[in-house]
Design an enzyme around this catalytic site. Structure first.
Site, short mmCIF file in Angstrom:
data_model
loop_
_atom_site.label_atom_id
_atom_site.label_comp_id
_atom_site.label_asym_id
_atom_site.label_seq_id
_atom_site.Cartn_x
_atom_site.Cartn_y
_atom_site.Cartn_z
CG ASP A 12 39.42 43.23 17.10
OD1 ASP A 12 39.07 43.80 18.15
OD2 ASP A 12 39.05 43.59 15.97
CD GLU A 225 32.44 44.07 20.35
OE1 GLU A 225 31.87 44.06 19.24
OE2 GLU A 225 33.10 45.06 20.74
O1 FUB Z 1 37.46 45.37 15.22
C1 FUB Z 1 36.10 45.48 14.91
C2 FUB Z 1 35.27 45.09 16.08
O2 FUB Z 1 35.60 45.91 17.20
C3 FUB Z 1 35.49 43.69 16.58
O3 FUB Z 1 34.93 42.72 15.78
C4 FUB Z 1 34.94 43.82 17.93
O4 FUB Z 1 35.21 42.76 18.79
C5 FUB Z 1 35.53 45.13 18.39
O5 FUB Z 1 36.83 44.97 18.88
#
Ligand code: FUB
Length: 324
Positions: A12, A225
């Site tokens: 991320d 997301e």
């Molecule tokens: O790293 C945890 C979660 O996985 C993140 O918040 C999301 O965007 C995904 O990458």
């Protein structure tokens, strides 16, 4: 393409140019016995490191800058963070589950881009869900984008921003003929960068053909997301992951709060379930920071940050790339 960071697992990546260097604010993945599930419980991160580089080859690890124990309101899962610079200070925005297991977004402040950061005692009022991405516009106004479906709990806010509905927990989301997808959220930040100026708004991502919101069942294009905002030639590029179809996509608008019109794919699926990124301009080039699971041999929750140059076409569209 080799990972940028091999000493620990990182994911991320939120990259920013501060003091002529690229600073990377990633999640810090770690091994766990927690079984894989659609709620993402196996993403059990407990601290953040900050990294910097001037050449995208040599990377400095500035060590641990914040950990769960330092955040009075947090219980677990320090997921994808981001950072901003304003008023001579550096702000680290991060999601974590509160003591009730609800994701909230916190802010921590430091004097240097590499931290350390001191967390506010409470999460940002009115914050929820995950994946904060900060953006400071040319006029100095700062924004926070956020939201994530399923494990990120965004689907639990059907009744309003202050009403978490546990009935929607788990791998559920809106669906049905003509039903618009849930949009990411954004709020203007107060001048001191600690709170939302006003309640977060849902952002519109429009289909370029119908001019209507992307539908919930359009899993190849709907927001899931990993929100990110960058500006290029006066346009606002909102980019994101489509989750279960594993694309990074973008949409373009004339204002930081949208509406945005879907523009296409940035990155084809990588090795691993999640895909999450940032886009930053550095020394006249545009770089995509992303992650995949090559270093761990494909373990979904053990990811590694990578970076590559990306390009625009002559209409301002981002040319789709792969992890190679
Ligand atoms: O790293 C945890 C979660 O996985 C993140 O918040 C999301 O965007 C995904 O990458």
């Amino acid at each position: 393409m080799p990972p940028l960071i091999t000493s620990i697992y990182t994911a991320d990546p939120s990259a920013h140019v501060f003091n002529d260097k690229i600073y990377i604010y990633p999640s810090h993945d770690r091994e766990t016995d927690i079984a894989f599930n659609d709620n993402g419980d196996q993403y059990d991160m407990a601290d953040y490191h900050v990294f910097s580089t001037s050449d995208l080859k040599e990377v400095t690890d500035h060590g641990v800058v914040l950990k769960t124990e330092d955040v009075p309101w947090a219980s677990k899962q320090l997921w994808a963070p981001d950072a901003a610079h304003k008023n001579g200070k550096y702000y680290l925005y991060f999601p974590a589950r509160d003591k009730e297991g609800i994701f909230r977004i916190g802010v921590a402040v430091g004097d240097k881009p590499e931290g350390p950061f001191t967390a506010d005692p409470e999460p940002i009022k009115g914050s929820y869900s995950i994946d904060p991405a900060s953006f400071v516009d040319d006029d100095g106004q700062a924004y926070l984008y956020f939201g994530g479906l399923w494990g990120g709990q965004l689907q639990c806010y059907q009744k309003g921003d202050d009403q978490y509905d546990p009935e929607w927990q788990g791998p559920k989301e809106v669906s049905g003929e003509g039903v618009a997808a849930q949009g990411p959220r954004a709020a203007k930040l107060t001048d001191d960068m600690h709170q939302f100026q006003s309640p977060a708004q849902e952002l519109l991502i429009l289909d370029p053909e119908t001019k209507k919101p992307i539908l919930g069942d359009d899993h190849a294009r709907r927001f899931f997301e990993a929100a990110w905002m960058h500006k290029h030639n006066g346009k606002y590029y909102f980019s994101y992951s489509t989750g279960d179809t594993h694309f990074l996509c973008y949409a373009v608008g004339d204002s930081p709060m949208g509406p945005f019109t879907y523009g296409g794919k940035i990155l084809e699926p990588v090795l691993g379930w999640t895909t999450h990124h940032s886009i930053v301009e550095y020394k006249g080039k545009t770089y995509l920071f992303f992650h995949d699971c090559e270093l761990s041999g494909g373990v979904d929750h053990l990811r590694s940050v990578k970076a590559k140059e990306i390009f625009y076409d002559d209409k301002g569209g981002i040319i789709t790339t792969t992890a190679d």
